[in-house]
Design an enzyme around this catalytic site. Structure first.
Site, PDB file in Angstrom:
ATOM      1  N   ASP A   1      -2.214  -2.601   4.858  1.00 60.71           N
ATOM      2  CA  ASP A   1      -1.688  -1.490   4.062  1.00 60.71           C
ATOM      3  C   ASP A   1      -2.856  -0.611   3.648  1.00 60.71           C
ATOM      4  OD1 ASP A   1      -0.646   0.203   2.115  1.00 60.71           O
ATOM      5  OD2 ASP A   1       0.663  -1.322   1.246  1.00 60.71           O
ATOM      6  N   HIS A   2      -2.880   0.628   4.167  1.00 58.06           N
ATOM      7  CA  HIS A   2      -4.032   1.496   3.924  1.00 58.06           C
ATOM      8  C   HIS A   2      -4.110   1.991   2.480  1.00 58.06           C
ATOM      9  CE1 HIS A   2      -7.538   3.336   5.377  1.00 58.06           C
ATOM     10  NE2 HIS A   2      -7.097   3.759   6.548  1.00 58.06           N
ATOM     11  N   ARG A   3      -3.055   1.786   1.692  1.00 49.33           N
ATOM     12  CA  ARG A   3      -3.151   2.094   0.265  1.00 49.33           C
ATOM     13  C   ARG A   3      -4.057   1.101  -0.448  1.00 49.33           C
ATOM     14  NH1 ARG A   3       2.982   1.697  -1.488  1.00 49.33           N
ATOM     15  NH2 ARG A   3       2.610  -0.246  -0.344  1.00 49.33           N
TER      16      ARG A   3
END
Length: 421
Positions: free
Chosen positions: A391-393
Protein backbone atom coordinates in the site's frame (compact mmCIF):
# COMPACT_ATOMS: atom_id res chain seq x y z
CA UNK A 1 -46.86 -27.31 30.99
CA UNK A 2 -44.75 -27.91 27.90
CA UNK A 3 -43.87 -24.71 26.07
CA UNK A 4 -42.35 -24.06 22.67
CA UNK A 5 -39.21 -21.91 22.56
CA UNK A 6 -38.14 -20.23 19.33
CA UNK A 7 -34.39 -19.94 18.82
CA UNK A 8 -33.43 -17.01 16.57
CA UNK A 9 -30.33 -17.14 14.39
CA UNK A 10 -27.76 -15.58 16.73
CA UNK A 11 -25.39 -12.71 16.23
CA UNK A 12 -22.12 -14.51 15.49
CA UNK A 13 -20.06 -11.65 16.87
CA UNK A 14 -18.75 -10.63 13.45
CA UNK A 15 -21.05 -7.73 12.61
CA UNK A 16 -22.58 -9.92 9.90
CA UNK A 17 -26.26 -9.79 9.01
CA UNK A 18 -26.94 -13.27 7.66
CA UNK A 19 -25.60 -16.80 7.22
CA UNK A 20 -26.18 -19.70 4.86
CA UNK A 21 -27.59 -22.87 6.38
CA UNK A 22 -25.29 -25.67 5.25
CA UNK A 23 -26.72 -28.68 7.08
CA UNK A 24 -29.25 -29.52 9.76
CA UNK A 25 -27.92 -31.98 12.30
CA UNK A 26 -31.35 -32.58 13.85
CA UNK A 27 -34.81 -33.30 12.48
CA UNK A 28 -38.36 -32.60 13.61
CA UNK A 29 -39.13 -35.07 16.39
CA UNK A 30 -35.55 -35.33 17.67
CA UNK A 31 -34.78 -34.93 21.35
CA UNK A 32 -31.94 -32.45 21.88
CA UNK A 33 -29.84 -31.59 24.91
CA UNK A 34 -28.30 -28.30 25.97
CA UNK A 35 -25.43 -27.28 23.69
CA UNK A 36 -25.93 -30.22 21.32
CA UNK A 37 -24.94 -29.12 17.82
CA UNK A 38 -28.11 -28.59 15.80
CA UNK A 39 -26.85 -27.10 12.52
CA UNK A 40 -23.84 -25.89 10.59
CA UNK A 41 -24.00 -22.43 9.05
CA UNK A 42 -21.57 -20.51 6.88
CA UNK A 43 -21.02 -16.79 7.36
CA UNK A 44 -18.96 -14.54 5.14
CA UNK A 45 -16.01 -15.44 7.35
CA UNK A 46 -16.19 -19.09 8.39
CA UNK A 47 -18.23 -22.22 8.95
CA UNK A 48 -19.80 -22.39 12.42
CA UNK A 49 -21.66 -25.12 14.29
CA UNK A 50 -24.65 -23.85 16.30
CA UNK A 51 -25.36 -25.41 19.71
CA UNK A 52 -28.90 -25.64 21.04
CA UNK A 53 -29.75 -23.24 23.87
CA UNK A 54 -32.65 -25.49 24.91
CA UNK A 55 -33.19 -29.09 25.97
CA UNK A 56 -36.34 -30.65 24.59
CA UNK A 57 -37.98 -31.86 21.39
CA UNK A 58 -37.53 -30.27 17.97
CA UNK A 59 -40.95 -29.25 16.64
CA UNK A 60 -40.03 -26.97 13.72
CA UNK A 61 -37.15 -26.09 11.42
CA UNK A 62 -37.59 -22.63 9.91
CA UNK A 63 -35.12 -22.84 7.03
CA UNK A 64 -34.06 -25.26 4.32
CA UNK A 65 -30.48 -26.32 3.73
CA UNK A 66 -28.79 -24.08 1.21
CA UNK A 67 -30.85 -21.00 2.03
CA UNK A 68 -29.70 -17.72 3.57
CA UNK A 69 -31.11 -16.81 6.98
CA UNK A 70 -31.07 -13.29 8.44
CA UNK A 71 -29.65 -12.77 11.91
CA UNK A 72 -32.57 -12.50 14.34
CA UNK A 73 -34.91 -14.61 12.21
CA UNK A 74 -36.63 -17.71 13.65
CA UNK A 75 -34.31 -20.67 13.21
CA UNK A 76 -35.65 -23.64 15.18
CA UNK A 77 -38.51 -24.35 17.62
CA UNK A 78 -37.91 -26.60 20.62
CA UNK A 79 -40.66 -27.87 22.92
CA UNK A 80 -39.51 -28.00 26.53
CA UNK A 81 -41.39 -29.66 29.33
CA UNK A 82 -41.89 -28.29 32.84
CA UNK A 83 -39.42 -25.69 34.10
CA UNK A 84 -36.82 -24.39 31.73
CA UNK A 85 -33.32 -25.49 32.84
CA UNK A 86 -31.76 -22.82 35.04
CA UNK A 87 -28.40 -23.22 33.31
CA UNK A 88 -29.89 -21.93 30.08
CA UNK A 89 -29.27 -18.16 29.87
CA UNK A 90 -30.53 -17.93 26.30
CA UNK A 91 -32.48 -14.72 25.65
CA UNK A 92 -36.21 -14.78 24.93
CA UNK A 93 -37.50 -15.14 21.37
CA UNK A 94 -38.18 -11.44 20.96
CA UNK A 95 -34.49 -10.60 21.33
CA UNK A 96 -31.67 -11.72 19.01
CA UNK A 97 -29.48 -14.20 20.90
CA UNK A 98 -25.69 -13.98 20.84
CA UNK A 99 -23.82 -17.13 19.87
CA UNK A 100 -20.88 -16.75 22.22
CA UNK A 101 -21.57 -17.55 25.85
CA UNK A 102 -25.01 -19.17 25.97
CA UNK A 103 -25.75 -22.64 27.27
CA UNK A 104 -23.71 -24.94 29.49
CA UNK A 105 -21.31 -27.74 28.80
CA UNK A 106 -23.08 -30.90 27.79
CA UNK A 107 -22.39 -34.15 29.60
CA UNK A 108 -20.05 -36.11 27.34
CA UNK A 109 -22.12 -39.23 27.94
CA UNK A 110 -25.26 -37.66 26.51
CA UNK A 111 -26.26 -38.81 23.06
CA UNK A 112 -28.76 -37.65 20.49
CA UNK A 113 -32.01 -39.58 20.76
CA UNK A 114 -34.51 -39.78 17.94
CA UNK A 115 -38.27 -39.85 18.43
CA UNK A 116 -39.83 -42.19 15.93
CA UNK A 117 -43.22 -40.49 16.11
CA UNK A 118 -44.07 -36.81 15.95
CA UNK A 119 -46.76 -35.17 18.02
CA UNK A 120 -49.69 -33.23 16.64
CA UNK A 121 -48.03 -30.07 17.95
CA UNK A 122 -45.06 -30.50 15.63
CA UNK A 123 -44.84 -27.87 12.89
CA UNK A 124 -42.68 -27.95 9.77
CA UNK A 125 -43.36 -24.46 8.34
CA UNK A 126 -43.34 -25.88 4.81
CA UNK A 127 -39.61 -26.72 5.13
CA UNK A 128 -38.70 -30.30 4.21
CA UNK A 129 -37.17 -31.95 7.26
CA UNK A 130 -34.05 -34.10 6.93
CA UNK A 131 -34.72 -37.79 6.39
CA UNK A 132 -35.00 -39.66 9.71
CA UNK A 133 -32.37 -42.17 8.56
CA UNK A 134 -29.87 -39.45 7.66
CA UNK A 135 -26.36 -40.95 7.57
CA UNK A 136 -23.76 -39.92 10.11
CA UNK A 137 -21.01 -37.62 8.81
CA UNK A 138 -18.95 -34.69 10.07
CA UNK A 139 -19.84 -31.17 8.86
CA UNK A 140 -16.80 -30.94 6.51
CA UNK A 141 -17.78 -34.24 4.89
CA UNK A 142 -21.40 -33.11 4.53
CA UNK A 143 -20.24 -29.85 2.98
CA UNK A 144 -17.95 -31.67 0.51
CA UNK A 145 -20.77 -34.05 -0.43
CA UNK A 146 -23.13 -31.16 -1.02
CA UNK A 147 -20.54 -29.32 -3.10
CA UNK A 148 -20.01 -32.34 -5.36
CA UNK A 149 -23.68 -33.33 -5.50
CA UNK A 150 -23.19 -36.65 -3.69
CA UNK A 151 -26.10 -38.27 -1.82
CA UNK A 152 -24.57 -39.51 1.44
CA UNK A 153 -27.20 -42.25 1.74
CA UNK A 154 -25.58 -43.86 -1.33
CA UNK A 155 -22.08 -43.88 0.20
CA UNK A 156 -20.73 -46.95 2.00
CA UNK A 157 -19.72 -45.80 5.50
CA UNK A 158 -16.60 -47.28 7.11
CA UNK A 159 -16.19 -44.94 10.09
CA UNK A 160 -15.70 -46.34 13.56
CA UNK A 161 -19.20 -45.27 14.60
CA UNK A 162 -20.80 -45.96 11.24
CA UNK A 163 -20.17 -42.46 9.88
CA UNK A 164 -19.24 -41.56 6.32
CA UNK A 165 -15.60 -40.47 6.23
CA UNK A 166 -13.83 -38.25 3.72
CA UNK A 167 -12.11 -41.35 2.29
CA UNK A 168 -15.53 -43.01 1.86
CA UNK A 169 -16.74 -39.97 -0.03
CA UNK A 170 -13.67 -39.92 -2.29
CA UNK A 171 -13.97 -43.65 -3.03
CA UNK A 172 -17.62 -43.18 -3.92
CA UNK A 173 -16.82 -40.29 -6.24
CA UNK A 174 -14.02 -42.25 -7.94
CA UNK A 175 -16.31 -45.23 -8.48
CA UNK A 176 -19.26 -43.21 -9.78
CA UNK A 177 -19.22 -42.62 -13.54
CA UNK A 178 -19.29 -38.97 -14.55
CA UNK A 179 -22.44 -38.35 -16.63
CA UNK A 180 -21.79 -37.26 -20.20
CA UNK A 181 -23.91 -34.77 -22.13
CA UNK A 182 -26.58 -36.28 -24.37
CA UNK A 183 -27.63 -35.17 -27.83
CA UNK A 184 -30.83 -33.74 -26.36
CA UNK A 185 -28.98 -31.34 -24.07
CA UNK A 186 -30.49 -27.87 -23.94
CA UNK A 187 -28.46 -24.82 -25.04
CA UNK A 188 -27.96 -23.88 -21.37
CA UNK A 189 -26.35 -27.24 -20.55
CA UNK A 190 -22.89 -25.99 -21.55
CA UNK A 191 -22.70 -23.51 -18.67
CA UNK A 192 -22.80 -23.68 -14.91
CA UNK A 193 -24.04 -20.90 -12.67
CA UNK A 194 -22.53 -20.72 -9.19
CA UNK A 195 -24.27 -18.51 -6.61
CA UNK A 196 -21.90 -16.01 -5.04
CA UNK A 197 -22.38 -16.27 -1.29
CA UNK A 198 -20.62 -17.11 1.93
CA UNK A 199 -16.83 -16.91 1.91
CA UNK A 200 -16.64 -16.40 -1.87
CA UNK A 201 -18.99 -13.40 -1.68
CA UNK A 202 -17.04 -11.87 1.20
CA UNK A 203 -13.70 -12.43 -0.56
CA UNK A 204 -14.94 -10.84 -3.79
CA UNK A 205 -16.25 -7.75 -1.98
CA UNK A 206 -13.09 -7.44 0.13
CA UNK A 207 -10.79 -7.68 -2.90
CA UNK A 208 -12.75 -5.02 -4.78
CA UNK A 209 -12.56 -2.69 -1.77
CA UNK A 210 -8.85 -3.33 -1.40
CA UNK A 211 -8.04 -2.87 -5.09
CA UNK A 212 -9.91 0.44 -5.31
CA UNK A 213 -8.98 1.81 -1.87
CA UNK A 214 -5.30 1.04 -1.38
CA UNK A 215 -2.91 2.28 -4.11
CA UNK A 216 -1.10 -0.96 -4.96
CA UNK A 217 2.54 -1.17 -6.02
CA UNK A 218 4.13 -4.51 -6.91
CA UNK A 219 7.86 -5.21 -7.13
CA UNK A 220 9.72 -8.37 -8.14
CA UNK A 221 13.04 -10.00 -7.36
CA UNK A 222 14.44 -13.28 -8.68
CA UNK A 223 16.64 -15.13 -6.21
CA UNK A 224 19.02 -18.08 -6.23
CA UNK A 225 17.65 -20.06 -3.28
CA UNK A 226 19.91 -23.11 -3.70
CA UNK A 227 21.48 -22.58 -0.23
CA UNK A 228 17.97 -22.47 1.32
CA UNK A 229 16.98 -25.73 -0.40
CA UNK A 230 20.19 -27.35 0.83
CA UNK A 231 19.53 -26.10 4.37
CA UNK A 232 15.99 -27.46 4.12
CA UNK A 233 17.32 -30.94 3.31
CA UNK A 234 19.77 -30.80 6.23
CA UNK A 235 17.10 -29.70 8.70
CA UNK A 236 14.73 -32.46 7.61
CA UNK A 237 17.37 -35.02 8.57
CA UNK A 238 17.69 -33.72 12.12
CA UNK A 239 15.73 -35.09 15.07
CA UNK A 240 13.97 -31.74 15.49
CA UNK A 241 12.06 -32.04 12.21
CA UNK A 242 11.59 -35.77 11.67
CA UNK A 243 7.98 -35.64 12.87
CA UNK A 244 6.92 -32.36 11.24
CA UNK A 245 6.47 -31.30 7.61
CA UNK A 246 9.14 -28.71 6.88
CA UNK A 247 8.62 -26.96 3.51
CA UNK A 248 10.25 -24.05 1.65
CA UNK A 249 7.26 -21.92 2.69
CA UNK A 250 8.37 -22.19 6.32
CA UNK A 251 11.76 -20.70 5.52
CA UNK A 252 10.18 -17.98 3.38
CA UNK A 253 7.87 -17.13 6.28
CA UNK A 254 10.80 -17.04 8.69
CA UNK A 255 12.77 -14.82 6.31
CA UNK A 256 9.82 -12.41 6.13
CA UNK A 257 9.55 -12.29 9.92
CA UNK A 258 13.26 -11.55 10.27
CA UNK A 259 13.13 -8.86 7.55
CA UNK A 260 10.25 -7.13 9.35
CA UNK A 261 12.52 -6.35 12.29
CA UNK A 262 14.33 -3.72 10.26
CA UNK A 263 11.34 -2.82 8.09
CA UNK A 264 8.45 -2.51 10.60
CA UNK A 265 6.33 -0.21 8.41
CA UNK A 266 5.39 -3.23 6.29
CA UNK A 267 3.51 -4.54 9.35
CA UNK A 268 1.07 -1.66 9.63
CA UNK A 269 -2.39 -0.46 8.63
CA UNK A 270 -4.06 2.78 7.58
CA UNK A 271 -6.42 4.32 10.13
CA UNK A 272 -8.78 6.24 7.86
CA UNK A 273 -10.67 8.00 10.67
CA UNK A 274 -7.57 9.20 12.47
CA UNK A 275 -5.54 9.66 9.26
CA UNK A 276 -2.65 7.81 10.87
CA UNK A 277 -0.32 4.95 10.02
CA UNK A 278 -0.54 2.36 12.81
CA UNK A 279 2.54 0.13 13.05
CA UNK A 280 1.81 -3.18 14.77
CA UNK A 281 4.43 -4.64 17.07
CA UNK A 282 2.92 -8.13 16.91
CA UNK A 283 2.97 -10.06 13.64
CA UNK A 284 -0.13 -12.12 12.83
CA UNK A 285 1.11 -13.84 9.68
CA UNK A 286 -1.62 -14.66 7.17
CA UNK A 287 -1.28 -17.55 4.73
CA UNK A 288 -3.60 -17.43 1.72
CA UNK A 289 -5.22 -20.86 1.41
CA UNK A 290 -7.36 -22.28 -1.39
CA UNK A 291 -10.17 -24.31 0.21
CA UNK A 292 -13.38 -25.97 -1.02
CA UNK A 293 -15.21 -22.91 0.33
CA UNK A 294 -13.04 -20.42 -1.57
CA UNK A 295 -9.95 -18.35 -0.77
CA UNK A 296 -9.31 -17.87 2.93
CA UNK A 297 -6.48 -16.12 4.78
CA UNK A 298 -6.16 -17.57 8.29
CA UNK A 299 -3.25 -16.20 10.26
CA UNK A 300 -0.71 -17.39 12.81
CA UNK A 301 -1.01 -15.20 15.87
CA UNK A 302 2.26 -13.73 17.20
CA UNK A 303 4.28 -15.54 14.54
CA UNK A 304 7.30 -13.35 15.33
CA UNK A 305 7.70 -15.17 18.67
CA UNK A 306 7.95 -18.65 17.16
CA UNK A 307 11.10 -20.63 16.52
CA UNK A 308 11.50 -22.52 13.25
CA UNK A 309 10.03 -25.80 14.54
CA UNK A 310 7.00 -24.12 16.14
CA UNK A 311 6.45 -22.04 13.00
CA UNK A 312 6.55 -25.25 10.93
CA UNK A 313 3.91 -26.86 13.16
CA UNK A 314 1.73 -23.74 13.11
CA UNK A 315 1.83 -23.57 9.30
CA UNK A 316 0.95 -27.24 8.99
CA UNK A 317 -1.96 -26.94 11.42
CA UNK A 318 -3.23 -23.80 9.70
CA UNK A 319 -3.30 -25.33 6.19
CA UNK A 320 -4.78 -28.64 7.39
CA UNK A 321 -7.56 -26.86 9.28
CA UNK A 322 -8.34 -24.66 6.27
CA UNK A 323 -8.53 -27.58 3.84
CA UNK A 324 -10.86 -29.46 6.20
CA UNK A 325 -13.19 -26.44 6.35
CA UNK A 326 -12.68 -25.98 10.09
CA UNK A 327 -11.15 -22.50 10.08
CA UNK A 328 -12.97 -20.36 12.64
CA UNK A 329 -13.65 -16.60 12.70
CA UNK A 330 -10.85 -15.97 15.21
CA UNK A 331 -8.32 -17.60 12.86
CA UNK A 332 -9.25 -15.12 10.11
CA UNK A 333 -9.29 -11.96 12.23
CA UNK A 334 -6.54 -9.43 12.96
CA UNK A 335 -3.98 -10.44 10.31
CA UNK A 336 -1.14 -7.94 9.82
CA UNK A 337 0.78 -9.22 6.74
CA UNK A 338 0.23 -12.10 4.31
CA UNK A 339 2.08 -14.63 2.18
CA UNK A 340 0.48 -16.25 -0.87
CA UNK A 341 2.24 -19.33 -2.23
CA UNK A 342 1.44 -19.57 -5.95
CA UNK A 343 4.45 -21.81 -6.50
CA UNK A 344 2.45 -24.85 -5.40
CA UNK A 345 0.41 -24.39 -8.60
CA UNK A 346 3.52 -24.15 -10.79
CA UNK A 347 3.18 -20.37 -11.17
CA UNK A 348 6.35 -18.26 -11.29
CA UNK A 349 5.05 -14.91 -10.04
CA UNK A 350 1.99 -12.75 -9.52
CA UNK A 351 0.70 -9.32 -8.51
CA UNK A 352 -1.46 -10.19 -5.48
CA UNK A 353 -4.13 -7.88 -4.09
CA UNK A 354 -3.64 -6.82 -0.50
CA UNK A 355 -5.65 -8.48 2.22
CA UNK A 356 -7.88 -5.61 3.44
CA UNK A 357 -6.38 -3.70 6.35
CA UNK A 358 -2.80 -4.83 5.68
CA UNK A 359 0.17 -2.96 4.22
CA UNK A 360 1.81 -5.78 2.25
CA UNK A 361 1.47 -9.25 0.77
CA UNK A 362 4.40 -11.41 -0.38
CA UNK A 363 3.91 -13.73 -3.36
CA UNK A 364 6.17 -16.83 -3.40
CA UNK A 365 6.61 -18.36 -6.84
CA UNK A 366 7.66 -21.82 -8.03
CA UNK A 367 11.23 -22.96 -7.35
CA UNK A 368 12.81 -24.13 -10.60
CA UNK A 369 16.15 -25.64 -11.51
CA UNK A 370 17.64 -23.43 -14.23
CA UNK A 371 20.96 -22.06 -15.53
CA UNK A 372 22.25 -19.25 -13.34
CA UNK A 373 25.45 -17.29 -12.94
CA UNK A 374 27.30 -18.69 -9.93
CA UNK A 375 30.83 -17.69 -8.95
CA UNK A 376 31.61 -16.46 -12.42
CA UNK A 377 30.28 -19.54 -14.21
CA UNK A 378 26.97 -20.87 -15.46
CA UNK A 379 25.54 -23.55 -13.17
CA UNK A 380 22.21 -25.30 -12.61
CA UNK A 381 20.66 -23.64 -9.55
CA UNK A 382 17.34 -23.51 -7.68
CA UNK A 383 15.73 -20.16 -8.51
CA UNK A 384 12.48 -18.50 -7.50
CA UNK A 385 10.74 -15.17 -8.00
CA UNK A 386 9.33 -13.22 -5.09
CA UNK A 387 6.87 -10.37 -5.63
CA UNK A 388 5.68 -7.87 -3.06
CA UNK A 389 2.50 -5.80 -3.32
CA UNK A 390 2.24 -2.95 -0.84
CA UNK A 391 0.00 0.00 0.00
CA UNK A 392 1.76 3.13 -1.24
CA UNK A 393 -0.02 5.24 1.38
CA UNK A 394 1.86 3.36 4.09
CA UNK A 395 5.00 2.17 2.35
CA UNK A 396 7.10 4.18 -0.06
CA UNK A 397 9.19 2.65 -2.83
CA UNK A 398 12.41 2.60 -0.83
CA UNK A 399 10.84 0.83 2.15
CA UNK A 400 9.15 -1.77 -0.03
CA UNK A 401 12.32 -2.37 -2.05
CA UNK A 402 14.51 -2.75 1.05
CA UNK A 403 12.07 -5.20 2.60
CA UNK A 404 11.83 -7.38 -0.51
CA UNK A 405 15.60 -7.24 -1.00
CA UNK A 406 16.13 -8.28 2.63
CA UNK A 407 13.91 -11.36 2.20
CA UNK A 408 15.76 -12.28 -0.99
CA UNK A 409 19.13 -11.84 0.68
CA UNK A 410 18.15 -14.09 3.59
CA UNK A 411 16.93 -16.85 1.25
CA UNK A 412 20.11 -16.65 -0.85
CA UNK A 413 22.26 -16.82 2.30
CA UNK A 414 20.24 -18.67 5.00
CA UNK A 415 23.11 -18.41 7.47
CA UNK A 416 21.69 -14.91 8.01
CA UNK A 417 18.41 -16.55 9.00
CA UNK A 418 20.15 -18.74 11.56
CA UNK A 419 22.19 -15.85 12.94
CA UNK A 420 19.21 -13.53 13.38
CA UNK A 421 16.58 -16.06 14.55
Amino acid sequence: MPTVKTFLLPDLGEGLTDAELLTWQVAVGDTVTLNQNIAEVETAKASVELPSPYAGTVVALHAAEGTTVDVGSPFIDVEIGGEEPKADPAPPAERTPVLVGYGVAEDSSSRRRRRHTTTAAARVDDVPAPHPTRPLASPPVRFAAKRHGVDLTAVDATGVHGEVTRDDLERHRDATPVPTPTATATPDADEERIPIKGVRKHTAAAMVRSAFTAPHVTEFVTVDVTPTIELLAQLRDTKHFTDVRLTPLTLVAKALLVALRTNPTLNSFWDEDAQEIVVKRSVNLGIAAATPRGLMVPNIKNAHTLGLRDLTIALSDLTTTAKEGKTGPADLADGTITITNVGVFGIDAGTPILNPGEAAILCFGAIRRQPWEYRGEIALRSVTTLSLSFDHRLVDGEQGSRFLAAIGQILSDPMTLIALS
